[in-house]
Design an enzyme around this catalytic site. Structure first.
Site, PDB file in Angstrom:
ATOM      1  N   LYS A  13      -0.278   0.948  -2.314  1.00 34.28           N
ATOM      2  CA  LYS A  13       0.050   1.008  -0.882  1.00 34.28           C
ATOM      3  C   LYS A  13      -1.124   1.552  -0.064  1.00 34.28           C
ATOM      4  O   LYS A  13      -1.431   1.032   0.998  1.00 34.28           O
ATOM      5  CB  LYS A  13       1.290   1.894  -0.629  1.00 34.28           C
ATOM      6  CG  LYS A  13       2.561   1.401  -1.284  1.00 34.28           C
ATOM      7  CD  LYS A  13       3.775   2.210  -0.842  1.00 34.28           C
ATOM      8  CE  LYS A  13       3.716   3.681  -1.172  1.00 34.28           C
ATOM      9  NZ  LYS A  13       3.701   3.978  -2.636  1.00 34.28           N
ATOM     10  N   ARG A  88      10.839   6.975   2.974  1.00 34.56           N
ATOM     11  CA  ARG A  88      11.073   7.067   1.536  1.00 34.56           C
ATOM     12  C   ARG A  88      12.536   7.338   1.229  1.00 34.56           C
ATOM     13  O   ARG A  88      12.896   7.439   0.046  1.00 34.56           O
ATOM     14  CB  ARG A  88      10.242   8.200   0.965  1.00 34.56           C
ATOM     15  CG  ARG A  88       8.992   7.715   0.225  1.00 34.56           C
ATOM     16  CD  ARG A  88       8.162   8.930  -0.049  1.00 34.56           C
ATOM     17  NE  ARG A  88       7.370   8.871  -1.218  1.00 34.56           N
ATOM     18  CZ  ARG A  88       6.029   8.807  -1.184  1.00 34.56           C
ATOM     19  NH1 ARG A  88       5.395   8.661  -0.059  1.00 34.56           N
ATOM     20  NH2 ARG A  88       5.356   8.869  -2.303  1.00 34.56           N
ATOM     21  N   ARG A 127      -6.500   7.756 -12.047  1.00 35.85           N
ATOM     22  CA  ARG A 127      -6.964   7.864 -10.662  1.00 35.85           C
ATOM     23  C   ARG A 127      -7.724   9.179 -10.439  1.00 35.85           C
ATOM     24  O   ARG A 127      -7.319  10.227 -10.953  1.00 35.85           O
ATOM     25  CB  ARG A 127      -5.711   7.822  -9.776  1.00 35.85           C
ATOM     26  CG  ARG A 127      -5.966   7.602  -8.338  1.00 35.85           C
ATOM     27  CD  ARG A 127      -4.745   7.058  -7.672  1.00 35.85           C
ATOM     28  NE  ARG A 127      -3.671   8.052  -7.490  1.00 35.85           N
ATOM     29  CZ  ARG A 127      -2.613   7.837  -6.724  1.00 35.85           C
ATOM     30  NH1 ARG A 127      -2.490   6.687  -6.077  1.00 35.85           N
ATOM     31  NH2 ARG A 127      -1.694   8.747  -6.607  1.00 35.85           N
ATOM     32  N   ARG A 160      -5.673  14.305  -8.682  1.00 31.57           N
ATOM     33  CA  ARG A 160      -4.637  14.875  -7.812  1.00 31.57           C
ATOM     34  C   ARG A 160      -3.693  15.716  -8.652  1.00 31.57           C
ATOM     35  O   ARG A 160      -3.349  15.327  -9.768  1.00 31.57           O
ATOM     36  CB  ARG A 160      -3.848  13.730  -7.161  1.00 31.57           C
ATOM     37  CG  ARG A 160      -4.322  13.403  -5.761  1.00 31.57           C
ATOM     38  CD  ARG A 160      -3.656  12.180  -5.233  1.00 31.57           C
ATOM     39  NE  ARG A 160      -2.189  12.256  -5.204  1.00 31.57           N
ATOM     40  CZ  ARG A 160      -1.423  11.344  -4.626  1.00 31.57           C
ATOM     41  NH1 ARG A 160      -1.965  10.305  -4.025  1.00 31.57           N
ATOM     42  NH2 ARG A 160      -0.120  11.454  -4.627  1.00 31.57           N
ATOM     43  N   ARG A 171       7.981  11.432 -10.311  1.00 32.68           N
ATOM     44  CA  ARG A 171       7.830  10.685  -9.046  1.00 32.68           C
ATOM     45  C   ARG A 171       8.444   9.291  -9.165  1.00 32.68           C
ATOM     46  O   ARG A 171       9.043   8.781  -8.214  1.00 32.68           O
ATOM     47  CB  ARG A 171       6.349  10.596  -8.660  1.00 32.68           C
ATOM     48  CG  ARG A 171       5.806  11.946  -8.168  1.00 32.68           C
ATOM     49  CD  ARG A 171       4.297  12.029  -8.264  1.00 32.68           C
ATOM     50  NE  ARG A 171       3.627  11.125  -7.361  1.00 32.68           N
ATOM     51  CZ  ARG A 171       2.371  10.692  -7.551  1.00 32.68           C
ATOM     52  NH1 ARG A 171       1.667  11.083  -8.592  1.00 32.68           N
ATOM     53  NH2 ARG A 171       1.826   9.880  -6.675  1.00 32.68           N
TER      54      ARG A 171
HETATM   55  P1  AMP Z   1       1.949   9.794  -1.980  1.00 32.24           P
HETATM   56  O1  AMP Z   1       0.502  10.091  -1.770  1.00 32.24           O
HETATM   57  O2  AMP Z   1       2.478   8.768  -1.040  1.00 32.24           O
HETATM   58  O3  AMP Z   1       2.247   9.462  -3.431  1.00 32.24           O
HETATM   59  O4  AMP Z   1       2.743  11.152  -1.630  1.00 32.24           O
HETATM   60  C1  AMP Z   1       2.487  12.332  -2.356  1.00 32.24           C
HETATM   61  C2  AMP Z   1       3.664  13.280  -2.219  1.00 32.24           C
HETATM   62  O5  AMP Z   1       3.848  13.624  -0.834  1.00 32.24           O
HETATM   63  C3  AMP Z   1       5.015  12.726  -2.652  1.00 32.24           C
HETATM   64  O6  AMP Z   1       5.230  12.816  -4.058  1.00 32.24           O
HETATM   65  C4  AMP Z   1       5.969  13.626  -1.855  1.00 32.24           C
HETATM   66  O7  AMP Z   1       6.058  14.909  -2.444  1.00 32.24           O
HETATM   67  C5  AMP Z   1       5.232  13.781  -0.526  1.00 32.24           C
HETATM   68  N1  AMP Z   1       5.616  12.725   0.453  1.00 32.24           N
HETATM   69  C6  AMP Z   1       4.815  11.767   0.997  1.00 32.24           C
HETATM   70  N2  AMP Z   1       5.501  11.008   1.863  1.00 32.24           N
HETATM   71  C7  AMP Z   1       6.776  11.474   1.859  1.00 32.24           C
HETATM   72  C8  AMP Z   1       7.977  11.103   2.533  1.00 32.24           C
HETATM   73  N3  AMP Z   1       8.019  10.065   3.402  1.00 32.24           N
HETATM   74  N4  AMP Z   1       9.095  11.825   2.293  1.00 32.24           N
HETATM   75  C9  AMP Z   1       9.078  12.872   1.451  1.00 32.24           C
HETATM   76  N5  AMP Z   1       7.989  13.269   0.763  1.00 32.24           N
HETATM   77  C10 AMP Z   1       6.840  12.590   0.967  1.00 32.24           C
END
Ligand code: AMP
Length: 213
Positions: A13, A88, A127, A160, A171
């Site tokens: 994404k 989400r 990654r 990360r 996740r």
């Molecule tokens: P990502 O980089 O998109 O994988 O997001 C990393 C982490 O940020 C996720 O595992 C969540 O803990 C938090 N996060 C990001 N976007 C959201 C969202 N829309 N709602 C809740 N938590 C989020």
């Protein structure tokens, strides 16, 4: 272009949102990046989100909806947007529809990137990102020229904190339980666009572009 990108962590994404936003000259909002930058800066948002992120859990809806509301208030939604990582949950999707309505916008396309789970785990565990400029790498698919050093700024490459195998599994489970229902949510509205998220970033981008332009 008013687009949201859906798909499990590691489905690409972030990469595709950046390309789409550049190509369409649209605003890009990536919630994971906004949160990671808040954690690094030690802001109140960062302090309240960090624990959830490290455990692979979702940050509470109220916090996320507030964050997006603030971002949408600042930006001109009318010239288009690409949302990556939001919504989400169904509550976030419903709040987004209301917020966009207030700004004279709406979600035109919800693009779902389909990637098989074994591929996702391989992608996420390899990654890496630069600790200084946050450029992205992958040990197998896009390694740096010098081991553990950023090609762009020479910074150290790090993993990360939520890209270890246990948190990746968590996740993915959270995605299946909380986010996957959004596929039906947008399908019922007739705006879901399914795209195979495999075969390389150029191919995936071409497939997305043909669906949304
Ligand atoms: P990502 O980089 O998109 O994988 O997001 C990393 C982490 O940020 C996720 O595992 C969540 O803990 C938090 N996060 C990001 N976007 C959201 C969202 N829309 N709602 C809740 N938590 C989020």
């Amino acid at each position: 272009m008013q687009v949201i990108l859906l798909g499990p962590p590691g489905s690409g994404k972030g990469t595709q949102a950046a390309r789409l936003a550049t190509q369409a000259k649209a605003l890009r909002l990536t919630t994971g990046e906004l949160l990671r930058s808040a954690v690094r800066d030690g802001t109140q948002l960062g302090r309240s989100a960090e624990g959830y992120m490290n455990r692979g859990e979702l940050v509470p809806d109220a916090v996320m909806i507030g964050l997006i509301q603030e971002q949408l208030n600042r930006a001109a939604v009318g010239s288009g947007f690409v949302l990556d990582g939001f919504p989400r949950t169904t509550a976030q999707a419903e709040a987004l529809a209301t917020m966009l309505c207030q700004h004279g916008g709406r979600v035109e396309h919800a693009v779902l990137l389909d990637v098989p789970e074994p591929e996702i785990v391989a992608r996420l565990s390899g990654r890496r990102e630069c600790a200084a400029c946050h450029a992205g790498y992958h040990l197998r698919f896009s390694p740096p020229q010098v081991v553990d050093k950023c090609d762009q700024c020479g910074g150290a490459l790090i993993q990360r904190s939520d890209d270890n195998e246990a948190t990746i599994r968590k996740r993915l489970a959270v995605y299946a339980a909380a986010t996957a229902p959004l596929v039906d949510f947008y399908e019922r509205q007739g705006i879901l666009r399914r795209v195979a998220g495999v075969g390389g970033p150029d191919l995936v981008f071409a497939a997305i572009w043909s669906q949304v332009s």
